[in-house]
Write a protein that holds these residues in place. Structure first.
Motif, short mmCIF file in Angstrom:
data_model
loop_
_atom_site.label_atom_id
_atom_site.label_comp_id
_atom_site.label_asym_id
_atom_site.label_seq_id
_atom_site.Cartn_x
_atom_site.Cartn_y
_atom_site.Cartn_z
N TRP A 122 0.80 -1.09 -0.12
CA TRP A 122 -0.05 -0.04 -0.03
C TRP A 122 1.03 1.30 0.01
O TRP A 122 1.73 1.28 0.86
CB TRP A 122 -0.78 0.07 1.27
CG TRP A 122 -1.92 -1.20 1.43
CD1 TRP A 122 -2.04 -2.15 2.10
CD2 TRP A 122 -3.11 -1.36 0.57
NE1 TRP A 122 -2.91 -3.14 1.83
CE2 TRP A 122 -3.81 -2.63 0.65
CE3 TRP A 122 -3.66 -0.80 -0.58
CZ2 TRP A 122 -4.76 -2.81 0.34
CZ3 TRP A 122 -4.70 -0.84 -1.12
CH2 TRP A 122 -5.38 -2.43 -0.88
N GLY A 157 -0.91 6.67 2.28
CA GLY A 157 -2.49 6.93 2.29
C GLY A 157 -3.11 8.28 2.04
O GLY A 157 -3.94 8.47 1.51
N THR A 210 -3.02 8.55 -1.94
CA THR A 210 -4.07 7.67 -2.50
C THR A 210 -5.45 8.35 -2.16
O THR A 210 -6.16 8.27 -3.10
CB THR A 210 -3.90 6.34 -1.79
OG1 THR A 210 -2.39 5.94 -2.00
CG2 THR A 210 -4.86 5.53 -2.30
N SER A 211 -5.36 8.97 -0.93
CA SER A 211 -6.80 9.50 -0.70
C SER A 211 -7.25 10.82 -1.52
O SER A 211 -8.33 11.16 -1.95
CB SER A 211 -7.12 9.83 0.67
OG SER A 211 -8.01 10.25 1.12
N TYR A 264 -1.08 -0.08 -9.30
CA TYR A 264 -1.57 0.26 -8.06
C TYR A 264 -2.85 1.21 -8.20
O TYR A 264 -3.77 1.09 -7.40
CB TYR A 264 -0.39 0.95 -7.16
CG TYR A 264 -1.02 1.61 -6.09
CD1 TYR A 264 -1.03 0.54 -4.80
CD2 TYR A 264 -1.26 2.93 -5.84
CE1 TYR A 264 -1.61 1.34 -3.61
CE2 TYR A 264 -1.67 3.45 -4.53
CZ TYR A 264 -1.78 2.26 -3.39
OH TYR A 264 -2.19 3.16 -2.26
N VAL A 266 -6.62 0.48 -6.31
CA VAL A 266 -7.26 1.63 -5.57
C VAL A 266 -8.35 2.24 -6.31
O VAL A 266 -8.97 3.03 -5.78
CB VAL A 266 -6.40 2.56 -4.83
CG1 VAL A 266 -5.52 1.82 -3.97
CG2 VAL A 266 -5.51 3.45 -5.81
N ASP A 285 -7.10 5.70 4.73
CA ASP A 285 -5.95 5.09 4.19
C ASP A 285 -6.14 4.22 2.92
O ASP A 285 -7.42 4.05 2.32
CB ASP A 285 -5.52 3.99 5.33
CG ASP A 285 -3.94 3.82 5.28
OD1 ASP A 285 -3.19 4.31 4.48
OD2 ASP A 285 -3.44 3.26 6.44
N SER A 286 -5.13 3.73 2.52
CA SER A 286 -5.04 3.21 1.18
C SER A 286 -5.99 2.11 1.20
O SER A 286 -6.76 1.75 -0.20
CB SER A 286 -3.65 2.86 0.63
OG SER A 286 -2.72 3.96 0.76
#
Length: 225
Positions: A82, A85, A88-89, A121, A125, A213-214
């Motif tokens: 991961w 976060g 990613t968010s 990735y 996600v 988080d991721s």
């Protein structure tokens, strides 16, 4: 639970009007800051070759024919299941970027991760943005996003094949580019983070405790969502 005073509508309106005056002043200041940003001097960038889904691509061609480019430099930790976060968010909210066409602009992600890993990735996600890799290029380091370093936002202007760096921010400067914190900040409880100035007795928690988080992003937006 402790609350601010409960008052009649007229008293509430008077307090709201006083706050509105501060909000409007802040808006005018943001307009003035944007005007100064448009007048910043620029730095001409050397030639760079990044990696995209279809292979090598020049930085000038990342613009995809547009004259303006926003780059989110996504943190990357080699071998991690991961990734960051916060990155990613933050990038998960940008699902419809076609409106930038009307402004002759594009918004993409550039990461230090190998392009194959980055694309895998992104799929994991549910990220809908276009990704590029600077793993084999000094571009990331040259725009304050080196391998092992933090995240950043960089903005560029293209004139033919000449590319100019016009603006950069990181840290909380990135907040203005997303609606997430703007929405949370108008809630009565705000972000509920301990550093915030809130009425005594209102719920508060450690910083970042409310952030997704991721794995949360993958659960909400990924292929199995």
């Amino acid at each position: 639970m402790t609350k601010p005073p409960v008052v009649e509508h007229a008293a509430w309106r008077a307090e709201l009007d006083a706050l509105r005056a501060r909000e409007k002043a802040a808006t005018r200041e943001l307009d003035a800051i944007a005007a100064q940003r448009r007048r910043l001097p620029m730095v001409r960038m050397p030639e760079y070759t990044l990696a995209g889904a279809d292979g090598p691509v020049r930085l000038a061609d990342v613009f995809d024919g547009k004259s303006q480019l926003i780059v989110y430099n996504h943190m990357w930790h080699p071998g991690a299941g991961w990734q960051c976060g916060g990155c990613t968010s933050f990038t998960s909210v940008f699902t419809r970027l076609g409106f930038l066409d009307n402004y002759d602009a594009r918004f993409v992600i550039v990461t230090q991760g190998p392009i194959e890993e980055a694309l895998a990735y992104a799929d994991r996600v549910g990220n809908k943005m276009t990704w590029y890799s600077t793993a084999d290029s000094p571009f990331g380091a040259d725009v304050d996003a080196p391998a092992g370093g933090g995240f950043a936002v960089n903005v560029f202007l293209r004139d033919g094949d000449a590319v100019y760096r016009t603006w950069h921010t990181s840290g909380r400067g990135v907040e203005q580019l997303t609606h997430t914190f703007a929405l949370v900040d108008v809630l009565p409880y705000g972000r509920r983070e301990g550093w915030q100035d809130s009425p005594e007795g209102w719920p508060q928690a450690p910083a970042y405790s409310g952030w997704l988080d991721s794995p949360d992003i993958a659960r909400l937006y990924g292929p199995a969502s």
